[in-house]
Write an enzyme that holds these catalytic residues in place. Sequence first.
Site, PDB file in Angstrom:
ATOM      1  N   ASP A 272       0.852  -1.180   0.065  1.00  0.00           N
ATOM      2  CA  ASP A 272       0.014   0.111   0.082  1.00  0.00           C
ATOM      3  C   ASP A 272       0.903   1.333  -0.037  1.00  0.00           C
ATOM      4  O   ASP A 272       1.902   1.333   0.445  1.00  0.00           O
ATOM      5  CB  ASP A 272      -0.941   0.055   1.120  1.00  0.00           C
ATOM      6  CG  ASP A 272      -2.180   0.892   0.915  1.00  0.00           C
ATOM      7  OD1 ASP A 272      -2.417   1.460   0.230  1.00  0.00           O
ATOM      8  OD2 ASP A 272      -2.674   1.218   2.123  1.00  0.00           O
TER       9      ASP A 272
ATOM     10  N   ASN B 278     -10.727  -2.792  -5.795  1.00  0.00           N
ATOM     11  CA  ASN B 278     -10.009  -1.644  -6.797  1.00  0.00           C
ATOM     12  C   ASN B 278     -10.695  -1.500  -8.135  1.00  0.00           C
ATOM     13  O   ASN B 278     -10.546  -0.513  -8.596  1.00  0.00           O
ATOM     14  CB  ASN B 278      -8.536  -2.229  -6.764  1.00  0.00           C
ATOM     15  CG  ASN B 278      -7.706  -1.919  -5.471  1.00  0.00           C
ATOM     16  OD1 ASN B 278      -6.796  -2.904  -5.394  1.00  0.00           O
ATOM     17  ND2 ASN B 278      -8.100  -1.415  -4.789  1.00  0.00           N
TER      18      ASN B 278
END
Length: 250
Positions: free
Chosen positions: A28, A76
């Site tokens: 991330d 996502n």
Amino acid sequence: MQLNPEEKETLQKIDRRLVPAHVAIIMDGNGRWARAKGLPRSAGHRQGVETVREIVRFCSYLGIKALTLFAFSTENWHRPAEEVNFLMSLPEQYLQTELPELVKNNVMVKLLGDPQRLPEQVTRAIDEGLAATAKNSGMTLSFALNYGARMEILRAVEALIRDLPENKDEVAVSEELFAAHLYTAGLPDPDLLIRTGGEYRISNFLLWQLAYSELWFTPVYWPDFSKQHLLEAITEFQQRERRYGRASGK
Ligand code: V07
């Protein structure tokens, strides 16, 4: 393996016989890395792929048996189409350059997630990677792509029901039988989960498999994550194992 003096020193502190067998990573912070530099998000993702190259090589060098990378979650898809399209070009980009080395290093590539919704360009590149490395017996490198743990668990339940013998009103489902229907079938559970980018969450990653894992969080954005950071995570993992190992729930 090229290591700088700091990395060499940290490497000497870790017990090479007690490296975690399976490391899982939530990669991330690419977007924030780019924003901090005034660059487009795509630049963060591109640099993120460079980190993937380096960390994969290093894990294979350390003798880690399984490395699992969270590349793209089912959530996502809600990102802007332009970003999703760019992300979907990365598996092919990565494999085009890395596949020969993965083959040479005896790495086996695996996909965790639903391949159905992935663009053909992605499945074609990955199928090629899977086929070229299927017989390898070194590190298993799994990419979680279009992956969500709750969905994985629901699919395992469905697959398990399908496999059950008929005409039985009492069924015994063991942990082993259930785990055999997850995407991770055949892999050991992760010993160590790393999350970069400063968030302290699991985010629907490997919910079943992380039951006993050590969790290690760092504010470092994924594009800045280095061999040195990985060594620090492993050092901390080994210290915790020494402290709690014998008393652990496993
Ligand atoms: C992606 C780079 C790393 C940071 C996290 C998001 C962006 C490697 C792959 C990949 C996937 C499958 C495969 C080979 C490589 C990848 C996506 C995004 C979607 F077989 N990095 N990476 N896939 N990022």
